[in-house]
Enzyme design. Structure first.
Site, mmCIF file in Angstrom:
data_model
loop_
_atom_site.group_PDB
_atom_site.id
_atom_site.type_symbol
_atom_site.label_atom_id
_atom_site.label_comp_id
_atom_site.label_asym_id
_atom_site.label_seq_id
_atom_site.Cartn_x
_atom_site.Cartn_y
_atom_site.Cartn_z
ATOM 1 N N GLU A 397 0.831 -1.203 0.000
ATOM 2 C CA GLU A 397 0.000 0.000 0.000
ATOM 3 C C GLU A 397 0.870 1.260 0.000
ATOM 4 O OE1 GLU A 397 -3.171 0.457 -0.320
ATOM 5 O OE2 GLU A 397 -3.600 2.396 0.586
ATOM 6 N N THR A 529 -12.503 8.168 -12.895
ATOM 7 C CA THR A 529 -11.432 7.672 -12.026
ATOM 8 C C THR A 529 -11.758 6.306 -11.434
ATOM 9 O OG1 THR A 529 -9.887 8.264 -10.260
ATOM 10 C CG2 THR A 529 -12.225 8.799 -9.904
#
Ligand code: NAG
Ligand code: NAG
Length: 539
Positions: A397, A529
């Protein structure tokens, strides 16, 4: 936070700049930009049979995820596959349905699409108990419904409506009516002193607090969806609201604070006067999709959104000049740093920010500027390293590449791979690395990127798959991904599975209609997006 060591940027810049200068003669050519001249193609071959096997595997993953959702979570927002129940983290109107429908359309799973449209037609957008995020609701719900509408009134109209005729025709029409209903329910959030919307609210409130702050991605990622709604309905109010808010980002009221580098902004904006309250930022969380939409709006309509294009170029050039850095141990890699202000940057990256490679490739393609293409490909390759070098073969991440901050037990890892694990080592079913592979493949047609995407899918299928769907995992630094967490994010349907499908698929309506999303100045579609394809505007 530390100052920028000059030597890092010289290497990267020198390379990009030299290439940029030598290829300007190509940039006005109408044919595809021959990237192969600068980056030798891999020559990897993939047989039709193999591609078919892969698209079937991606379809199977969708079915598996959808079946689990229907069994345990419908009609909540998302499946919690371990505890076998539903969760409502995204307004509670059925986010997985809205996020899933576009991918099911492209996969031509008409039975699933019908199920989804029947649900969408019945949602009551005037009622809601949950806290609502304007940004999330816009990109998932409004984006999902408008995209399904564009697809089902466009290339998929015949195939879908042939099944049930009039009944399906009504379902398609209700997608637009429901989009209007949702936007009408949300629009009071723009009713502030500046027109900058509040980020979170409850529907019952109906009043807004102008003392709040919003973030640049929070109100700089609305324009595509709200403008599309205006263009489809002929009612200009929706697009006008989003545009008025975004004007505060196109021209910053207090640039000394809010625009530390040309085109690169701070993060938080005070709603009551449109002033930035900080100078930190970058292409990662909180800023990301603001930059992404600048170029996408120009793709959407190159006459109305020229200012947006200029703003993207400014940001993209600033990034290459000030934020592109190479790890000391791996000068062949390039990552994009974050900044605290104009004088201090930090070498921190994230899975989220790995969309940048794809966004540069889109920019390079539509602007016909090879510098952006080549820079984009370097970023894609570097993000791929964060996948290829972990034991799970999935990237973390967050990660870092500042040699002064390498944890003691990661010295060897950093020396070899050019990054070290940041604070967060989980994988949340995020799409950005695969998204960028998709752009890289479409732009270069080099099967190498398909192989990388397949590697990623196999790794995810191996570590994130459960009996009832797919889930987030806690630790990519272990071969088994650590522990299985408990969430099948709705963007798994919208983004990961869609980009994977599109990168391999060469059959059916999508291939026949050449619905490709990164083709050049005359392209017909642009992704929001959340990977929902919208039809570009034609006056
Ligand atoms: C906007 O806010 C003002 C003041 O709070 C209020 O009087 C007005 O009714 C609101 N308008 C809408 C459309 O919600
Ligand atoms: C994905 O995982 C399932 C379950 O383990 C397996 O049956 C399937 O073959 C895997 N898919 C691929 C393409 O490896």
């Amino acid at each position: 936070m530390i100052g920028l060591p000059r030597r890092f940027r010289v290497v990267v810049l020198g390379l990009v700049f030299c290439i940029g200068v030598t290829v300007t003669y190509l940039t006005h050519d109408d044919t595809a930009v021959p990237i192969a001249k600068f980056i030798p193609p891999s020559g990897i071959k993939l047989e039709t049979q193999e591609l078919k096997r892969r698209t079937d595997a991606i379809r199977e993953a969708y079915r598996h995820s959808w079946t689990g959702y229907m069994k345990y979570a419908y009609p909540t927002d998302e499946l919690l596959p371990i505890s076998r129940q539903g969760g409502n983290s995204m307004s509670g109107w059925g986010a997985s349905v809205m996020d899933g429908v576009g991918t099911a359309i492209l996969m031509e799973m008409h039975d699933v699409v019908e199920q989804q449209l029947q649900f969408i037609a019945k949602v009551d957008f005037t009622r809601n108990e949950h806290q609502i995020s304007l940004f999330e609701t816009t990109i998932r719900y409004l984006g999902g419904m408008l995209s399904a509408y564009d697809l089902l009134t466009g290339p998929y109209a015949t195939a879908f409506q042939a099944r049930e005729g009039e009944k399906n025709h009504k379902l398609v029409k209700s997608l637009l009516a429901q989009s209007v209903s949702l936007a009408d329910a949300l629009k009071f959030s723009f009713n502030t002193t500046t027109g900058i919307p509040v980020p979170y609210f409850k529907l019952a409130d109906k009043t807004v607090n102008s003392n709040d702050v919003n973030i640049i991605a929070g109100f700089g990622t609305l324009i595509l969806e709200w403008m599309r709604l205006s263009d489809l309905t002929g009612d200009p109010q929706y697009g006008a609201m989003a545009q008025k808010a975004e004007d505060y980002l196109l021209v910053v009221e207090n640039p000394g604070v809010g625009e530390p580098l040309p085109g690169m902004l701070g993060t938080h904006v005070r709603i009551q006067d449109g002033h930035f309250t900080d100078s930190y930022g970058g292409w990662g969380a909180l800023g990301d999709s603001y930059y992404e939409y600048l170029i996408k709006m120009w793709v959407y309509d190159s006459s109305r959104f020229r200012k947006y294009k200029r703003r993207w170029i400014q940001a993209a050039d600033s990034t290459m000049k000030h934020l592109a850095t190479s790890p000391s141990s791996r000068p062949d890699l390039t990552f994009v740093a974050e900044y605290a202000n104009s004088k201090s940057i930090s070498f921190r990256g994230s899975h989220l920010a790995c969309f940048i490679g794809g966004n540069y490739l889109l920019g390079g393609q539509v602007l016909k500027d090879m510098r952006y293409n080549l820079f984009g490909l370097r970023l894609v390759e570097s993000c791929r390293t964060t996948y290829a070098s972990t034991p799970s073969l999935i990237g973390p991440e967050t990660f870092g590449w500042d040699e002064n901050l390498v944890p003691h037990n990661q010295k060897e890892f950093f020396r070899k791979n050019g990054f070290f694990y940041g604070g967060e080592i989980d994988y949340r079913l995020r799409p950005e690395v695969i998204e960028s592979y998709y752009y890289a493949y479409v732009v270069t047609r080099d099967n190498k990127y398909r192989e990388w995407a397949w590697d990623a899918f196999l790794a995810i299928n191996r570590t994130c798959r459960t009996d009832n769907g797919f889930t987030t995992i806690t630790d990519v630094s272990r071969a088994d991904g650590g522990r299985k967490d408990d969430k099948q994010e709705s963007f798994w349907f919208a983004e990961v599975l869609k980009y994977l499908f599109l990168i391999f698929n060469e059959e059916g309506i999508q291939a026949k209609e050449r619905i490709s999303f990164v083709r050049g100045p005359n392209q017909k579609w642009v992704f929001n997006t959340e990977a929902h394809p919208m039809k570009v505007f034609r006056s």
